[in-house]
Design an enzyme around this catalytic site. Structure first.
Site, PDB file in Angstrom:
ATOM      1  N   TRP A  16     -30.927  23.528  38.709  1.00 14.20           N
ATOM      2  CA  TRP A  16     -29.517  23.849  38.463  1.00 14.20           C
ATOM      3  C   TRP A  16     -28.763  23.984  39.775  1.00 14.20           C
ATOM      4  CZ3 TRP A  16     -27.166  29.234  37.568  1.00 14.20           C
ATOM      5  CH2 TRP A  16     -27.786  30.200  38.384  1.00 14.20           C
ATOM      6  N   ASP A  17     -29.488  24.105  40.878  1.00 15.53           N
ATOM      7  CA  ASP A  17     -28.855  24.171  42.198  1.00 15.53           C
ATOM      8  C   ASP A  17     -27.882  23.001  42.368  1.00 15.53           C
ATOM      9  OD1 ASP A  17     -31.517  25.398  42.100  1.00 15.53           O
ATOM     10  OD2 ASP A  17     -31.164  25.931  44.180  1.00 15.53           O
ATOM     11  N   GLU A  68     -34.368  35.862  37.869  1.00 18.49           N
ATOM     12  CA  GLU A  68     -35.768  35.536  37.576  1.00 18.49           C
ATOM     13  C   GLU A  68     -36.712  36.737  37.712  1.00 18.49           C
ATOM     14  OE1 GLU A  68     -35.785  30.804  38.750  1.00 18.49           O
ATOM     15  OE2 GLU A  68     -36.014  32.295  40.335  1.00 18.49           O
ATOM     16  N   GLN A  89     -30.521  37.854  41.625  1.00 19.61           N
ATOM     17  CA  GLN A  89     -29.436  37.019  42.143  1.00 19.61           C
ATOM     18  C   GLN A  89     -28.249  37.038  41.182  1.00 19.61           C
ATOM     19  OE1 GLN A  89     -32.194  33.567  41.729  1.00 19.61           O
ATOM     20  NE2 GLN A  89     -30.421  32.529  40.863  1.00 19.61           N
TER      21      GLN A  89
END
Length: 692
Positions: free
Chosen positions: A298-299, A428, A497
């Site tokens: 997805w980066d 995560e 994150q």
């Protein structure tokens, strides 16, 4: 290590970093290497079965170092010139200089090149010798390389990857031709200057590699190989530039981020080039076990892509076509999990099958589907290009993702809504949770886009999509007025994150400003300070939305601990761990400029702007923003904003644009070559006379 020079686009030092990972990368859309590294990588060429799939390593003929003999007063500098996409090592003394220049050709993407130039600055006429050191060995752990016959005096290697990603999957053959490198070159005593040029051509067929090598040699013969490279970079920068009247480190960070991202995108005139996506460490990295193996996450879609879309929708389209080409693999992933539609892999390589080495991420981090869909939606908003969806497979992706979400939800009779259970959110640190708020919100947005697009294209939209979209649970704690990260989340639990804060941007979920503030207040202190670099940019954008400039700056300043000297290479985590040349962090930082400071927002009807930035920035100039085929330049100061249409759309239906000012409702027409100026305020760009 001293850093020299004041040009924000040129990074110069007199000593190289001790960690070779922090040397600059030289890439184009097809070839990538790192300075002084013995391997290079090729777009889309992977080796290894699922779980071990990684970029295939090829030996690099451009891994050459030079040293100059017999000079007592030698001064050396090492420079990355981002304006020309060139690495330059200069060794200079009172009598002469030697310059080593390396580059991945910007427009002739099958070529890597380097040159050695010796120039005499004193009348003394003795020969000047420069030694060239190379570690080149014609072998690879990933390809069955064979030596072919020399071609026009150059050496020739070719070979096929050893292990396909999946049984019967692609095993591309790679061909490489390169000019041999001598142990030294010498400027004769009767000459003042001489240049030696060395060329490497790489392609997946004998015909293309020979043709491009010949083309490169022809350009060397006419003295224009390097010139054609620098001209291509000049054109790229002309259409995408950010100038800041502010602190030098800030300008350097912007140029560095733009350089490394622009290095990764396909040439703008390569409509048929089968681009294979952008991985977190770029094309220079991704060997076995390194920097996520060169996989695409997805980066690409969430962090890197929006910046590219703003300036170069053609390149953004190539990224989307990578997802279209790998749809078959995504359909397989869904079937394997027992669902309908398509499940794009958490980690993708050549086929679209899940290649993540750790099963739980591939199974549970399903928000990737929504991230891919959002990229398609943003593209349509910026371009109104329906052809991609009607004729080129875009609709197939959209409806397959919608089908997946509908098969993935479960009805909860107690709450009378649909749940998505057993997932890993972007955070995560948590797994197998129910109703990840980001996952559910992005799924809901996916369904809404599929419904709207289907209606626009006059397709029959399944009623199921509408029902699930309306009744999908998006957790909201109405007593504390914030979004829990998932069912059962307790405020104060550590978060890896940016996660919940992504609801405000990029999802632009409609919410009360108090909820937006509470989300920022609750999650900022519990987000891991050692988490990945892109996180702080999203908090900064949130605070800028709320006009909290100082709080935004605290987040932006955190990014600088991920930028290494002297070549502005980003590391994933501030302690130096994780991926290197971390394009994801760079993408997040640039989004803080474009969607934070400039306040751009992409919508179906317009491109909004709402500038706000700290006092140490006096002017922000953004050149090349693309909207509906026109190119725009925005110049923001505290007092005045100027918008110039530098190029109008060739599509007459889209070419007439106007600025609408939010406060007064004033309409200002935009014409090619002309500017409009007004007191700095929020507003938007739209087709003339369209509704906002």
């Amino acid at each position: 290590m001293a850093v020299v020079g004041e040009d924000p686009a040129v990074f110069t030092t007199d000593a190289l970093p001790s960690d070779a990972r922090l040397l600059p990368t030289l890439t184009n859309a097809y070839l990538g290497t790192r300075v002084y590294r013995d391997i290079l990588h090729v777009n889309g060429v992977y080796n290894g079965a699922v779980g071990e799939t990684h970029r295939a390593d090829l030996p690099s003929p451009v891994n050459v170092k030079m040293d100059v003999e017999g000079a007592d007063d030698l001064r050396e500098t090492f420079c990355l010139d981002t304006r020309t996409g060139t690495y330059i090592h200069t060794a200079q003394c009172s009598e002469h200089s030697a310059t080593h220049r390396i580059y991945a050709h910007r427009s002739l993407i099958h070529l890597l090149a380097f040159s050695i130039t010796i120039a005499r600055s004193a009348p003394e006429a003795k020969p000047i010798k420069v030694n060239l050191h190379t570690q080149f060995k014609p072998e690879s752990p990933d390809l069955d390389l064979q030596k072919g016959p020399d071609f026009l005096g150059a050496h020739y290697l070719y070979g096929k990857t050893l292990v396909p990603e999946v049984e019967g999957g692609p095993q591309p053959t790679v061909h490489m031709i390169w000019t041999p490198v001598p142990q030294s070159v010498t400027l004769p005593g009767d000459q003042k200057e001489q240049r030696w040029e060395f060329l490497t051509a790489v392609a997946e067929s004998e015909e293309v590699v020979q043709r491009t090598f010949c083309e490169g040699m022809s350009l060397i013969g006419s003295g224009s190989l390097y010139l054609s490279h620098t001209q291509a970079w000049a054109e790229l920068w002309e259409g995408c530039c950010v100038d800041v009247d502010g602190p030098l480190p800030f300008s350097q960070a912007i140029y560095g981020c733009l350089y490394y991202l622009l290095s990764a995108i396909p040439p703008l005139d390569s409509a048929n080039f089968p681009f294979s996506g952008i991985s977190p460490g770029g094309l220079s990295n991704g060997t076995s076990g390194e920097d996520y193996w060169g996989h695409v996450f997805w980066d690409q879609d969430t962090w890197i892509y929006p910046n590219i879309l703003l300036f170069y929708p053609e390149a953004a389209c190539a990224i989307l076509k990578y997802r279209i080409r790998t749809l078959e693999g995504a359909l397989h992933n869904a079937r394997e999990q027992g669902y309908k539609g398509a499940k794009f892999p958490w980690e993708s390589a050549a086929t679209g099958r899940e290649v993540c080495p750790e099963k739980i991420y591939g199974d549970e981090e399903i928000h990737i589907n929504g991230d891919v869909m959002l990229a398609f939606e943003q593209y349509l908003c910026i371009t109104q290009d329906l052809k991609l969806f009607q004729q080129e497979g875009g609709w197939d992706v959209v409806q397959a993702i919608a089908q997946y979400w509908c098969s993935r939800v479960v009805w909860n009779s107690e709450e009378e809504n649909y749940h998505i259970v057993g997932v890993m959110p972007p955070d995560e640190y948590h797994c197998t949770v129910d109703n990840s708020v980001y996952t559910n919100a992005v799924a809901q947005r996916s369904l809404k886009f599929a419904i709207d697009l289907g209606s626009q294209l006059h397709f029959v939209v399944p009623e199921e999509w509408k029902v699930i979209m309306k009744k999908l649970k998006v957790p909201l704690d109405k007593s504390r007025f914030y979004h829990p990260e998932y069912d059962g989340y307790c405020p104060g639990e550590p978060v890896k994150q940016a996660d919940v804060v992504l609801l405000g941007f990029p999802l632009m979920d409609l919410m009360d400003p108090e909820v937006r503030r509470n989300d920022l207040e609750i999650y900022e202190p519990v987000t891991d300070p050692q988490g990945p670099a892109m996180t702080w940019s999203m908090f900064a954008i949130g605070w800028l939305e709320l006009k909290e400039v100082k709080r935004a700056q605290q987040q932006i300043s955190k990014c600088f601990s991920n930028i290494t000297e002297p070549f502005k290479i980003w590391v994933e985590n501030s302690d130096g761990s994780g991926a290197v040349n971390f394009l994801t962090g760079m993408g997040g930082f640039l989004q803080a400029i474009f969607f934070g400071y400039a306040g751009f927002r992409i919508s179906r009807s317009c491109l909004k702007f709402d500038p706000i930035y700290p006092d140490d920035i006096k002017r922000l100039n953004i050149t090349g923003i693309c909207f509906l085929g026109s190119k725009l330049r925005f110049t923001f100061t505290k007092e005045k904003t100027t918008i110039k249409m530098t190029k109008s759309s060739p599509d007459l239906h889209l070419s007439v644009l106007e600025v609408v000012l939010a406060g007064t409702g004033e309409h200002l027409s935009l014409k090619e070559g002309q500017s409009v100026s007004f007191f700095t305020t929020a507003g938007w760009i739209q087709k003339e006379s369209a509704l906002p």
